[in-house]
Write a protein that holds these residues in place. Structure first.
Motif, PDB file in Angstrom:
ATOM      1  N   SER A 205      95.964  67.600-142.245  1.00 40.81           N
ATOM      2  CA  SER A 205      96.568  66.315-141.984  1.00 40.81           C
ATOM      3  C   SER A 205      96.206  65.412-142.815  1.00 40.81           C
ATOM      4  N   VAL A 206      97.042  64.342-143.290  1.00 39.79           N
ATOM      5  CA  VAL A 206      96.803  63.480-144.305  1.00 39.79           C
ATOM      6  C   VAL A 206      95.983  62.493-143.882  1.00 39.79           C
ATOM      7  N   LYS A 207      95.682  62.487-142.591  1.00 43.66           N
ATOM      8  CA  LYS A 207      94.936  61.357-142.054  1.00 43.66           C
ATOM      9  C   LYS A 207      93.286  61.754-142.149  1.00 43.66           C
ATOM     10  N   PHE A 208      93.161  63.239-142.290  1.00 35.44           N
ATOM     11  CA  PHE A 208      91.961  63.565-142.349  1.00 35.44           C
ATOM     12  C   PHE A 208      90.933  63.420-143.796  1.00 35.44           C
ATOM     13  N   LYS A 209      89.951  63.072-143.646  1.00 34.08           N
ATOM     14  CA  LYS A 209      89.200  62.818-144.920  1.00 34.08           C
ATOM     15  C   LYS A 209      88.454  63.911-145.410  1.00 34.08           C
ATOM     16  N   TYR A 210      89.208  64.489-146.481  1.00 32.31           N
ATOM     17  CA  TYR A 210      88.842  65.889-147.126  1.00 32.31           C
ATOM     18  C   TYR A 210      87.746  65.776-148.105  1.00 32.31           C
ATOM     19  N   ASP A 211      86.956  66.395-148.401  1.00 36.09           N
ATOM     20  CA  ASP A 211      85.927  66.089-149.641  1.00 36.09           C
ATOM     21  C   ASP A 211      86.302  66.461-150.864  1.00 36.09           C
ATOM     22  N   TYR A 212      87.381  67.359-151.188  1.00 36.00           N
ATOM     23  CA  TYR A 212      88.026  67.464-152.516  1.00 36.00           C
ATOM     24  C   TYR A 212      89.568  67.571-152.446  1.00 36.00           C
TER      25      TYR A 212
ATOM     26  N   ALA B 289      87.478  70.738-146.859  1.00 35.46           N
ATOM     27  CA  ALA B 289      86.978  70.241-145.941  1.00 35.46           C
ATOM     28  C   ALA B 289      85.805  70.840-145.334  1.00 35.46           C
ATOM     29  N   ARG B 290      84.807  70.281-145.392  1.00 38.14           N
ATOM     30  CA  ARG B 290      83.461  71.219-144.751  1.00 38.14           C
ATOM     31  C   ARG B 290      83.443  70.975-143.258  1.00 38.14           C
ATOM     32  N   LEU B 291      84.181  71.885-142.443  1.00 41.72           N
ATOM     33  CA  LEU B 291      84.136  71.578-140.921  1.00 41.72           C
ATOM     34  C   LEU B 291      83.050  72.368-140.257  1.00 41.72           C
ATOM     35  N   GLN B 292      82.523  71.761-139.036  1.00 41.37           N
ATOM     36  CA  GLN B 292      81.495  72.488-138.069  1.00 41.37           C
ATOM     37  C   GLN B 292      81.731  73.732-137.689  1.00 41.37           C
ATOM     38  N   HIS B 293      83.156  73.999-137.488  1.00 43.95           N
ATOM     39  CA  HIS B 293      83.673  75.308-136.996  1.00 43.95           C
ATOM     40  C   HIS B 293      84.421  76.167-137.960  1.00 43.95           C
ATOM     41  N   GLN B 294      83.538  77.351-138.040  1.00 40.16           N
ATOM     42  CA  GLN B 294      84.164  77.977-139.199  1.00 40.16           C
ATOM     43  C   GLN B 294      85.557  78.610-138.934  1.00 40.16           C
ATOM     44  N   GLY B 295      86.176  78.655-137.715  1.00 34.77           N
ATOM     45  CA  GLY B 295      87.287  78.991-137.228  1.00 34.77           C
ATOM     46  C   GLY B 295      88.334  78.171-137.326  1.00 34.77           C
ATOM     47  N   MET B 296      88.308  77.034-137.588  1.00 31.76           N
ATOM     48  CA  MET B 296      89.168  75.770-137.626  1.00 31.76           C
ATOM     49  C   MET B 296      89.431  75.330-138.852  1.00 31.76           C
ATOM     50  N   CYS B 297      90.656  74.879-138.843  1.00 30.91           N
ATOM     51  CA  CYS B 297      91.230  73.955-140.111  1.00 30.91           C
ATOM     52  C   CYS B 297      92.172  72.897-139.929  1.00 30.91           C
TER      53      CYS B 297
ATOM     54  N   SER C 181      85.818  74.819-158.757  1.00 28.60           N
ATOM     55  CA  SER C 181      84.983  74.593-160.033  1.00 28.60           C
ATOM     56  C   SER C 181      83.684  73.906-159.479  1.00 28.60           C
ATOM     57  N   GLY C 182      82.580  74.608-159.814  1.00 26.56           N
ATOM     58  CA  GLY C 182      81.238  73.783-159.460  1.00 26.56           C
ATOM     59  C   GLY C 182      80.731  73.901-158.199  1.00 26.56           C
ATOM     60  N   PHE C 183      81.357  74.544-157.153  1.00 29.82           N
ATOM     61  CA  PHE C 183      81.209  74.952-155.688  1.00 29.82           C
ATOM     62  C   PHE C 183      81.724  76.169-155.376  1.00 29.82           C
ATOM     63  N   THR C 184      81.162  76.465-154.307  1.00 31.95           N
ATOM     64  CA  THR C 184      81.910  77.690-153.457  1.00 31.95           C
ATOM     65  C   THR C 184      82.642  77.045-152.238  1.00 31.95           C
ATOM     66  N   LEU C 185      83.849  77.653-152.180  1.00 33.77           N
ATOM     67  CA  LEU C 185      84.790  77.720-151.279  1.00 33.77           C
ATOM     68  C   LEU C 185      84.461  78.235-149.822  1.00 33.77           C
ATOM     69  N   ASP C 186      83.538  78.913-149.779  1.00 30.63           N
ATOM     70  CA  ASP C 186      83.088  79.937-148.741  1.00 30.63           C
ATOM     71  C   ASP C 186      82.851  79.113-147.331  1.00 30.63           C
ATOM     72  N   TYR C 187      82.451  77.782-147.612  1.00 33.00           N
ATOM     73  CA  TYR C 187      81.896  76.953-146.436  1.00 33.00           C
ATOM     74  C   TYR C 187      83.130  75.858-146.136  1.00 33.00           C
ATOM     75  N   TYR C 188      84.069  75.913-146.874  1.00 31.35           N
ATOM     76  CA  TYR C 188      85.091  74.986-146.566  1.00 31.35           C
ATOM     77  C   TYR C 188      86.525  75.432-146.057  1.00 31.35           C
TER      78      TYR C 188
END
Length: 128
Positions: free
Chosen positions: A110-117, A99-107, A25-32
């Motif tokens: 991990s709970v250790k990663f800092k997610y945006d939302y 999470a907005r990552l630099q590489h579009q093919g990666m995900c 809600s409020g943003f597009t998931l396309d880049y995440y």
């Protein structure tokens, strides 16, 4: 308001299926890249699955491989987690995170990663 909202949880018998949704809600998931986590009572939160922003990269934890499928629908701005052959040990609160990552093919899942939302979670109970 920028947020993720999970839905689709519920009570299901062993062997049954559920489909969880993670809507933005409020943003597009396309880049995440999107990840699904779960947390059972008394246990740590664990990564279950993730999908890259392009949709080309996916990951599944060994415990759900072959039973769960992650997918994304850009038109609906939603990511899904199809859960089949559910087991009692799948009982947990399920969360999605973006999470907005630099590489579009990666995900990453991990709970250790800092997610945006993060979403607020949806309860899944597998019981007879």
């Amino acid at each position: 308001q920028l947020q993720l909202v999970e839905s689709g949880g519920g009570l299901v018998q062993p062997g049954g299926s559920l489909r969880l949704s993670c809507a933005a809600s409020g943003f597009t998931l396309d880049y995440y890249a999107i990840a699904w986590f779960r947390q059972a009572p008394g246990k740590e939160r664990e990564g279950v699955s993730c999908v890259s922003s392009s949709g080309s990269g996916t990951y599944y934890a060994e415990s759900v491989k072959g039973r769960f499928t992650i997918s994304r629908d850009g038109a609906k701005n939603t990511v899904y987690l199809q859960m089949n052959s559910l087991k009692p040990e799948d009982t947990a609160v399920y969360y999605c995170a973006a999470a907005r990552l630099q590489h579009q093919g990666m995900c990453v899942a991990s709970v250790k990663f800092k997610y945006d939302y993060w979403g607020q979670g949806t309860q899944v109970t597998v019981s007879s």
